[in-house]
Design a protein around this motif. Structure first.
Motif, PDB file in Angstrom:
ATOM      1  N   ALA A  73       0.838  -1.193   0.000  1.00 49.64           N
ATOM      2  CA  ALA A  73       0.000   0.000   0.000  1.00 49.64           C
ATOM      3  C   ALA A  73       0.882   1.256   0.000  1.00 49.64           C
ATOM      4  O   ALA A  73       2.067   1.214   0.361  1.00 49.64           O
ATOM      5  CB  ALA A  73      -0.906   0.002   1.220  1.00 49.64           C
ATOM      6  N   THR A  74       0.284   2.373  -0.363  1.00 49.25           N
ATOM      7  CA  THR A  74       1.024   3.644  -0.427  1.00 49.25           C
ATOM      8  C   THR A  74       1.600   4.012   0.934  1.00 49.25           C
ATOM      9  O   THR A  74       2.748   4.463   1.041  1.00 49.25           O
ATOM     10  CB  THR A  74       0.097   4.771  -0.927  1.00 49.25           C
ATOM     11  OG1 THR A  74      -0.456   4.394  -2.185  1.00 49.25           O
ATOM     12  CG2 THR A  74       0.851   6.077  -1.069  1.00 49.25           C
ATOM     13  N   PHE A  75       0.804   3.820   1.991  1.00 43.31           N
ATOM     14  CA  PHE A  75       1.281   4.162   3.338  1.00 43.31           C
ATOM     15  C   PHE A  75       2.490   3.312   3.717  1.00 43.31           C
ATOM     16  O   PHE A  75       3.439   3.794   4.345  1.00 43.31           O
ATOM     17  CB  PHE A  75       0.143   3.973   4.341  1.00 43.31           C
ATOM     18  CG  PHE A  75       0.453   4.456   5.726  1.00 43.31           C
ATOM     19  CD1 PHE A  75       0.722   5.783   5.977  1.00 43.31           C
ATOM     20  CD2 PHE A  75       0.490   3.566   6.805  1.00 43.31           C
ATOM     21  CE1 PHE A  75       1.005   6.243   7.257  1.00 43.31           C
ATOM     22  CE2 PHE A  75       0.768   4.008   8.085  1.00 43.31           C
ATOM     23  CZ  PHE A  75       1.032   5.348   8.311  1.00 43.31           C
ATOM     24  N   THR A  76       2.480   2.044   3.323  1.00 40.67           N
ATOM     25  CA  THR A  76       3.613   1.161   3.598  1.00 40.67           C
ATOM     26  C   THR A  76       4.869   1.676   2.911  1.00 40.67           C
ATOM     27  O   THR A  76       5.957   1.720   3.513  1.00 40.67           O
ATOM     28  CB  THR A  76       3.308  -0.269   3.096  1.00 40.67           C
ATOM     29  OG1 THR A  76       2.067  -0.696   3.629  1.00 40.67           O
ATOM     30  CG2 THR A  76       4.395  -1.231   3.504  1.00 40.67           C
ATOM     31  N   MET A  77       4.739   2.063   1.660  1.00 32.86           N
ATOM     32  CA  MET A  77       5.896   2.556   0.908  1.00 32.86           C
ATOM     33  C   MET A  77       6.445   3.842   1.535  1.00 32.86           C
ATOM     34  O   MET A  77       7.666   4.051   1.582  1.00 32.86           O
ATOM     35  CB  MET A  77       5.502   2.816  -0.550  1.00 32.86           C
ATOM     36  CG  MET A  77       5.028   1.566  -1.295  1.00 32.86           C
ATOM     37  SD  MET A  77       6.257   0.235  -1.278  1.00 32.86           S
ATOM     38  CE  MET A  77       7.531   0.953  -2.304  1.00 32.86           C
ATOM     39  N   THR A  78       5.555   4.691   2.036  1.00 30.29           N
ATOM     40  CA  THR A  78       6.006   5.917   2.698  1.00 30.29           C
ATOM     41  C   THR A  78       6.790   5.591   3.964  1.00 30.29           C
ATOM     42  O   THR A  78       7.868   6.166   4.216  1.00 30.29           O
ATOM     43  CB  THR A  78       4.802   6.814   3.052  1.00 30.29           C
ATOM     44  OG1 THR A  78       4.062   7.099   1.874  1.00 30.29           O
ATOM     45  CG2 THR A  78       5.263   8.110   3.693  1.00 30.29           C
ATOM     46  N   LEU A  79       6.276   4.671   4.771  1.00 32.74           N
ATOM     47  CA  LEU A  79       6.978   4.284   5.998  1.00 32.74           C
ATOM     48  C   LEU A  79       8.334   3.669   5.678  1.00 32.74           C
ATOM     49  O   LEU A  79       9.336   3.961   6.356  1.00 32.74           O
ATOM     50  CB  LEU A  79       6.127   3.297   6.793  1.00 32.74           C
ATOM     51  CG  LEU A  79       4.821   3.821   7.409  1.00 32.74           C
ATOM     52  CD1 LEU A  79       4.114   2.722   8.191  1.00 32.74           C
ATOM     53  CD2 LEU A  79       5.085   5.013   8.327  1.00 32.74           C
ATOM     54  N   ARG A  80       8.385   2.835   4.645  1.00 33.51           N
ATOM     55  CA  ARG A  80       9.660   2.207   4.284  1.00 33.51           C
ATOM     56  C   ARG A  80      10.680   3.255   3.833  1.00 33.51           C
ATOM     57  O   ARG A  80      11.877   3.131   4.102  1.00 33.51           O
ATOM     58  CB  ARG A  80       9.434   1.176   3.178  1.00 33.51           C
ATOM     59  CG  ARG A  80       8.717  -0.078   3.660  1.00 33.51           C
ATOM     60  CD  ARG A  80       8.392  -1.019   2.510  1.00 33.51           C
ATOM     61  NE  ARG A  80       7.700  -2.214   2.984  1.00 33.51           N
ATOM     62  CZ  ARG A  80       7.203  -3.156   2.184  1.00 33.51           C
ATOM     63  NH1 ARG A  80       7.324  -3.028   0.867  1.00 33.51           N
ATOM     64  NH2 ARG A  80       6.581  -4.217   2.695  1.00 33.51           N
ATOM     65  N   LYS A  81      10.192   4.279   3.142  1.00 35.85           N
ATOM     66  CA  LYS A  81      11.088   5.339   2.674  1.00 35.85           C
ATOM     67  C   LYS A  81      11.707   6.105   3.843  1.00 35.85           C
ATOM     68  O   LYS A  81      12.920   6.386   3.851  1.00 35.85           O
ATOM     69  CB  LYS A  81      10.302   6.293   1.775  1.00 35.85           C
ATOM     70  CG  LYS A  81      11.086   7.522   1.339  1.00 35.85           C
ATOM     71  CD  LYS A  81      10.205   8.485   0.542  1.00 35.85           C
ATOM     72  CE  LYS A  81      10.948   9.759   0.199  1.00 35.85           C
ATOM     73  NZ  LYS A  81      10.086  10.726  -0.541  1.00 35.85           N
ATOM     74  N   TYR A  82      10.896   6.449   4.837  1.00 42.01           N
ATOM     75  CA  TYR A  82      11.374   7.299   5.932  1.00 42.01           C
ATOM     76  C   TYR A  82      11.999   6.520   7.085  1.00 42.01           C
ATOM     77  O   TYR A  82      12.806   7.067   7.838  1.00 42.01           O
ATOM     78  CB  TYR A  82      10.229   8.163   6.461  1.00 42.01           C
ATOM     79  CG  TYR A  82       9.894   9.329   5.576  1.00 42.01           C
ATOM     80  CD1 TYR A  82      10.536  10.564   5.734  1.00 42.01           C
ATOM     81  CD2 TYR A  82       8.957   9.219   4.556  1.00 42.01           C
ATOM     82  CE1 TYR A  82      10.241  11.638   4.915  1.00 42.01           C
ATOM     83  CE2 TYR A  82       8.653  10.291   3.734  1.00 42.01           C
ATOM     84  CZ  TYR A  82       9.294  11.500   3.912  1.00 42.01           C
ATOM     85  OH  TYR A  82       9.006  12.560   3.101  1.00 42.01           O
ATOM     86  N   PHE A  83      11.600   5.262   7.262  1.00 40.67           N
ATOM     87  CA  PHE A  83      12.067   4.516   8.419  1.00 40.67           C
ATOM     88  C   PHE A  83      13.254   3.611   8.130  1.00 40.67           C
ATOM     89  O   PHE A  83      13.536   2.698   8.902  1.00 40.67           O
ATOM     90  CB  PHE A  83      10.917   3.667   8.984  1.00 40.67           C
ATOM     91  CG  PHE A  83       9.979   4.451   9.870  1.00 40.67           C
ATOM     92  CD1 PHE A  83      10.259   5.739  10.246  1.00 40.67           C
ATOM     93  CD2 PHE A  83       8.805   3.879  10.326  1.00 40.67           C
ATOM     94  CE1 PHE A  83       9.398   6.462  11.053  1.00 40.67           C
ATOM     95  CE2 PHE A  83       7.933   4.583  11.139  1.00 40.67           C
ATOM     96  CZ  PHE A  83       8.238   5.882  11.500  1.00 40.67           C
ATOM     97  N   ASN A  84      13.923   3.819   7.041  1.00 40.13           N
ATOM     98  CA  ASN A  84      15.091   3.001   6.719  1.00 40.13           C
ATOM     99  C   ASN A  84      16.156   3.169   7.808  1.00 40.13           C
ATOM    100  O   ASN A  84      16.694   4.251   8.022  1.00 40.13           O
ATOM    101  CB  ASN A  84      15.658   3.427   5.354  1.00 40.13           C
ATOM    102  CG  ASN A  84      16.828   2.559   4.933  1.00 40.13           C
ATOM    103  OD1 ASN A  84      16.897   1.387   5.290  1.00 40.13           O
ATOM    104  ND2 ASN A  84      17.754   3.140   4.180  1.00 40.13           N
ATOM    105  N   ALA A  85      16.413   2.082   8.542  1.00 36.42           N
ATOM    106  CA  ALA A  85      17.411   2.077   9.642  1.00 36.42           C
ATOM    107  C   ALA A  85      17.041   3.036  10.774  1.00 36.42           C
ATOM    108  O   ALA A  85      17.914   3.528  11.493  1.00 36.42           O
ATOM    109  CB  ALA A  85      18.796   2.396   9.117  1.00 36.42           C
ATOM    110  N   ALA A  86      15.762   3.334  10.941  1.00 35.20           N
ATOM    111  CA  ALA A  86      15.334   4.231  12.026  1.00 35.20           C
ATOM    112  C   ALA A  86      15.398   3.518  13.375  1.00 35.20           C
ATOM    113  O   ALA A  86      15.255   2.288  13.470  1.00 35.20           O
ATOM    114  CB  ALA A  86      13.923   4.731  11.765  1.00 35.20           C
ATOM    115  N   THR A  87      15.582   4.292  14.444  1.00 36.67           N
ATOM    116  CA  THR A  87      15.635   3.759  15.804  1.00 36.67           C
ATOM    117  C   THR A  87      14.466   4.301  16.613  1.00 36.67           C
ATOM    118  O   THR A  87      14.178   5.509  16.570  1.00 36.67           O
ATOM    119  CB  THR A  87      16.953   4.162  16.497  1.00 36.67           C
ATOM    120  OG1 THR A  87      18.054   3.639  15.744  1.00 36.67           O
ATOM    121  CG2 THR A  87      17.009   3.610  17.919  1.00 36.67           C
TER     122      THR A  87
END
Length: 567
Positions: A73-87
């Protein structure tokens, strides 16, 4: 207990202790309003579920398996974009409201530190999940977009500033230095209970929490302080009250019934929601299937009643023949224009029989009319019986599909939809791709008997056919509830123990239309004695020489058999 502010407070503490400092490893969105963020913390992967489901909004660590959609889903892709290696740095609750903020730290494309806030609001049909920039306070994306026409208080679209939900003029019960509940005692009346007053004046209290606090206030300040002190070290509890179950962060003295306790709040919620939420997802995703089947069933049942009335009419065929013969014998006594006549019935000791006539027909045509009715009804008998049989077979088939939807998991719905398309109840989906791959039937569910023997359970007709006719060995044992729609069950053994046989029979009874019954008869036989008639519908087989055992479905046993036995 509902997921109220009290429970949200306890869950925030649990998630902080387990997940703080962990890194995001995976992001998935298995369902429309639910996200699973796997966080690696303490050398373990913790799947964090954030659900904005209108009925089951919640936050927890979950180990219930789920199936991901083919296209994210679009929301999933947005989270993956911003949360790459996030803590994940912290989890905190907004006062005692059903709102949690997950604070994440990551870096942008230039390597600068970037603060992100994932907010979940658990508010029934208004539940939502937001990704917000800490720097700008604006919404980057949200799982449910809401137009300004639907919510004029605050904009719920990407790019808009995040505005907190409307606040109520209530006190946070965890921070009440003035102890407002003392003043409330003067307002208690027969019409306004202490629990109702607590709900009116304190934030985040569901009815059961307010009732519990009201009861503990009989002990004064000690009861109040004891309740909130206990929440610091939860004892997750599910209290069974007949068919209803209530979950609480600590045992509630105001609740009566059998209590089960769990090591964490999350494991308790898995136990509480596994069947409930799963079934709701099936009903939601399979709504169009259920609608189509119900429409066909309604039509078939009406047709069956109409055929039954026609069959009852055919029982009058001899009466029409007798009236025609009597009319023909005494034709000279009948005059045109008569509407009825009484004549001797030579089939009944010449007792008078009244015969209705049409005044528009000649005596001879009236007699012929009765013979025509007799001939039509006599010829209809065989045709009506055949139609009733075929119609009843379709009713049984579709009721079986409904029973399969009732025990299905979301991954099984694709098979049921494919079957309905193959049988002509649904239109086949058009595809523009040349050489598109044929849809594969999902694998049957796998269970383990107490001695480790594998047991397979088909959850729909396509799985049943695949399992019984293609996957199982000829020497394996096949089980099915007697004369009731249900799953095909295969024991991966030619000589299972009696205990294994009973456990497999209980699985067959549970995954059938008889799951809520007792002493359910289950047939068992070797796979080599099963055959499928030519032209039979999916899932239909015949067999002879079976043995039958009576069992009662046991949901706790079903859950236990999902995992291999520990050595």
């Amino acid at each position: 207990m509902s997921f109220d502010g009290i429970f949200t407070h306890a869950m925030a503490n649990e998630l902080n202790a387990t997940l703080s400092g962990g890194r995001v490893a995976k992001i998935q969105q298995p369902y429309e309003n639910e996200v699973v963020i796997t966080i690696r913390a303490g050398r373990k992967n913790h799947p964090l579920l954030l659900s904005a489901n209108p009925q089951y909004a919640r936050v927890q660590i979950t180990h219930i398996p789920f199936t991901n959609p083919d296209v994210p889903a679009t929301f999933t892709m947005t989270l993956r974009k911003y949360f790459n290696a996030a803590t994940l740095t912290a989890v905190h609750q907004v006062q005692n409201d059903r709102v949690l903020h997950f604070e994440f730290s990551t870096r942008d494309e230039l390597g600068d530190e970037l603060g992100l806030r994932l907010i979940i609001e658990m508010m029934g049909r208004h539940s939502n999940i937001f990704l917000v920039s800490e720097r700008t306070g604006k919404i980057i994306d949200l799982i449910r977009h809401v137009s300004a026409d639907q919510n004029r208080y605050r904009p719920l679209m990407p790019g808009a500033p995040y505005v907190e939900p409307p606040k109520q003029d209530k006190t946070d019960p965890f921070h009440d230095p003035d102890r407002r509940y003392h003043a409330l005692e003067r307002e208690v009346t027969p019409a306004l209970s202490r629990a109702a007053l607590l709900q009116q004046h304190y934030q985040g209290l569901a009815k059961d929490s307010a009732t519990e606090l009201a009861l503990r206030l009989n002990q004064g300040d000690a009861g109040w302080d004891g309740f909130f002190a206990a929440l610091a070290t939860p004892v997750p509890t599910i209290t069974a009250q007949g068919k209803k179950a209530v979950f609480t962060a600590i045992p509630y003295v105001s609740l009566t019934g059998e209590q089960s306790q769990y090591p964490t709040l999350s494991t308790m919620l898995d136990a509480y929601y596994e069947q409930k939420a799963e079934h709701d997802r099936v009903l939601q995703q399979g709504g169009n299937l259920i609608h189509v089947i119900k429409n066909v069933l309604d039509k078939d049942r009406k047709k069956q009643r109409k055929l039954q009335r026609t069959l009852e009419e055919t029982e009058k065929a001899d009466d029409y023949r007798i009236r025609g013969e009597v009319l023909t014998t005494y034709l000279s006594q009948v005059e045109r224009g008569m509407t009825s006549i009484e004549l001797p019935n030579f089939y009944d000791d010449n007792r008078p029989i009244k015969i209705t006539l049409s005044n528009q027909l000649t005596p001879s045509r009236n007699a012929q009319k009765y013979f025509a009715k007799y001939t039509k009804l006599r010829n209809a008998v065989a045709h009506v019986h055949q139609q009733m049989q075929e119609n009843q077979e379709e009713i049984d088939y579709l009721e079986g599909i409904m029973a399969q939807i009732d025990v299905a998991s979301p991954k099984d719905l694709a098979d049921i939809r494919l079957e309905l398309q193959q049988q002509g109840y649904l239109r086949k989906q058009k595809t523009n791709k040349k050489g598109a791959k044929r849809q594969k039937v999902a694998k049957p569910d796998q269970f383990y008997a107490s001695d480790g023997t594998k047991i397979w359970v088909g959850k729909n007709n396509l799985q049943n056919d695949q399992l019984t006719l293609h996957t199982a060995k000829k020497t394996d044992i096949w089980l099915h509830v007697k004369d009731i729609p249900g799953s095909h069950v295969i024991i991966d053994s030619h000589q299972p123990s009696e205990k294994t046989l009973l456990e497999a029979a209980k699985l067959a009874a549970y995954f059938s239309k008889a799951r809520d019954s007792a002493n359910v008869p289950v047939d068992w036989i070797e796979v080599k004695k099963i055959r499928k008639p030519n032209g039979a519908k999916p899932g239909f087989v015949v067999y002879e020489g079976q043995k039958t055992v009576a069992v009662t479905p046991d949901v706790e046993l079903v859950d236990k058999l999902r995992n291999p036995p520990t050595k």
